[in-house]
Design an enzyme around this catalytic site. Sequence first.
Site, PDB file in Angstrom:
ATOM      1  CE  LYS A   1      -2.470   1.808   3.880  1.00 18.87           C
ATOM      2  NZ  LYS A   1      -2.135   3.227   3.839  1.00 18.87           N
TER       3      LYS A   1
ATOM      4  CG  ASP B   1      -4.668   4.694   1.804  1.00 19.40           C
ATOM      5  OD1 ASP B   1      -5.919   5.395   1.512  1.00 19.40           O
ATOM      6  OD2 ASP B   1      -4.337   4.279   2.886  1.00 19.40           O
TER       7      ASP B   1
ATOM      8  CE  LYS C   1      -7.995   6.794   4.188  1.00 19.60           C
ATOM      9  NZ  LYS C   1      -6.398   6.485   3.978  1.00 19.60           N
TER      10      LYS C   1
ATOM     11  CG  ASP D   1     -12.513  17.939  -6.130  1.00 20.76           C
ATOM     12  OD1 ASP D   1     -13.513  18.697  -6.205  1.00 20.76           O
ATOM     13  OD2 ASP D   1     -11.417  18.242  -5.872  1.00 20.76           O
TER      14      ASP D   1
ATOM     15  CB  THR E   1     -10.669   4.261  12.543  1.00 21.49           C
ATOM     16  OG1 THR E   1      -9.586   4.440  11.745  1.00 21.49           O
ATOM     17  CG2 THR E   1     -11.549   2.945  11.864  1.00 21.49           C
TER      18      THR E   1
ATOM     19  NE  ARG F   1       2.269   1.859  13.427  1.00 19.01           N
ATOM     20  CZ  ARG F   1       1.290   2.773  13.999  1.00 19.01           C
ATOM     21  NH1 ARG F   1       1.701   3.538  14.731  1.00 19.01           N
ATOM     22  NH2 ARG F   1       0.076   2.431  13.790  1.00 19.01           N
TER      23      ARG F   1
HETATM   24  O1  C5P Z   1       1.152   0.570  11.148  1.00 18.28           O
HETATM   25  P1  C5P Z   1      -0.382   0.018  11.090  1.00 18.28           P
HETATM   26  O2  C5P Z   1      -0.412  -1.614  10.953  1.00 18.28           O
HETATM   27  O3  C5P Z   1      -1.150   0.611  12.121  1.00 18.28           O
HETATM   28  O4  C5P Z   1      -0.643   0.552   9.595  1.00 18.28           O
HETATM   29  C1  C5P Z   1      -2.049   0.749   9.180  1.00 18.28           C
HETATM   30  C2  C5P Z   1      -2.152   1.260   7.948  1.00 18.28           C
HETATM   31  O5  C5P Z   1      -3.518   1.478   7.513  1.00 18.28           O
HETATM   32  C3  C5P Z   1      -1.661   2.647   7.713  1.00 18.28           C
HETATM   33  O6  C5P Z   1      -1.393   2.996   6.501  1.00 18.28           O
HETATM   34  C4  C5P Z   1      -2.971   3.442   8.028  1.00 18.28           C
HETATM   35  O7  C5P Z   1      -2.895   4.901   7.518  1.00 18.28           O
HETATM   36  C5  C5P Z   1      -3.882   2.778   7.319  1.00 18.28           C
HETATM   37  N1  C5P Z   1      -5.280   2.656   7.899  1.00 18.28           N
HETATM   38  C6  C5P Z   1      -5.686   2.607   9.348  1.00 18.28           C
HETATM   39  N2  C5P Z   1      -7.062   2.728   9.652  1.00 18.28           N
HETATM   40  C7  C5P Z   1      -7.984   3.084   8.865  1.00 18.28           C
HETATM   41  C8  C5P Z   1      -7.566   3.373   7.378  1.00 18.28           C
HETATM   42  C9  C5P Z   1      -6.387   3.303   7.181  1.00 18.28           C
HETATM   43  O8  C5P Z   1      -4.834   2.185  10.346  1.00 18.28           O
HETATM   44  N3  C5P Z   1      -9.264   3.242   9.259  1.00 18.28           N
END
Ligand code: C5P
Length: 232
Positions: free
Chosen positions: A32, A59, A61, A64, A119, A211
């Site tokens: 992603k 990603d 998003k 517009d 979220t 992460r």
């Molecule tokens: O590091 P981590 O596993 O928390 O990364 C989750 C990824 O998913 C990040 O790129 C974050 O921006 C994205 N994301 C999220 N929650 C959402 C939508 C996207 O954590 N509701």
Amino acid sequence: MGKDVIIACDFASREATFAFLDRFTGKKPFIKIGMELYYAEGPQIVRDLKARGHKIFLDLKLHDIPNTVKKAMAVLSKLDVDMTNLHAGGTRAMMEAALEGLTRPDGTRPLLIAVTQLTSTSPEAMAKDLLIEKPMEEVVMHYAKNAALSGLDGVVCSPLEAEAVHHACGKEFLTVTPGVRFADGDKGDQVRVMTPAQAKAIGSDYIVVGRPITAAADPVAAYERCLAEFVG
Ligand code: C5P
């Protein structure tokens, strides 16, 4: 579309992204790319990662007026991404225009996924700032249904919502779920989390993992562990 693990490459530069991916000798994970990397490096980063054989979820998003989103989606489609997204809050007209823009002359197109409510938006902020008075779950399901009625392929949602989304929109409607953590791992700033195995059990189609893989001492082993738990 099979189940897969998508690695969130939340890096600030091309160098950091390539250094990370170079560790995956012989493997081409689905990745992603988000706003930070795309805005830092431009569309060439997408072309280069595609040329290396990765599937890409871009990603960005989009949100517009329908005509602008349609034209922007046509550009993203030419970049040959595999999945991209928009905000369902842009209305059904915007989602339908997006699909039109995304569809190539030969009828193929990348998967198009909607963000319902972020979220990070609390029920309080939704009521006070956005004047949306309905309960969060009802709003999320309504937006998911709008996305399905507009012809989109699925939504980004919490793994905790995946079952309800499939129930409301059909089993084929994709649920792409971040918020995944290993049972013995750090939660970081994510609050409502699931393990890859739990996400599989509840019916997520794709998990987006950042992460737990990117910050792991051995990212390749962490990715393999995700695949083993989620895909089996
Ligand atoms: O590091 P981590 O596993 O928390 O990364 C989750 C990824 O998913 C990040 O790129 C974050 O921006 C994205 N994301 C999220 N929650 C959402 C939508 C996207 O954590 N509701």
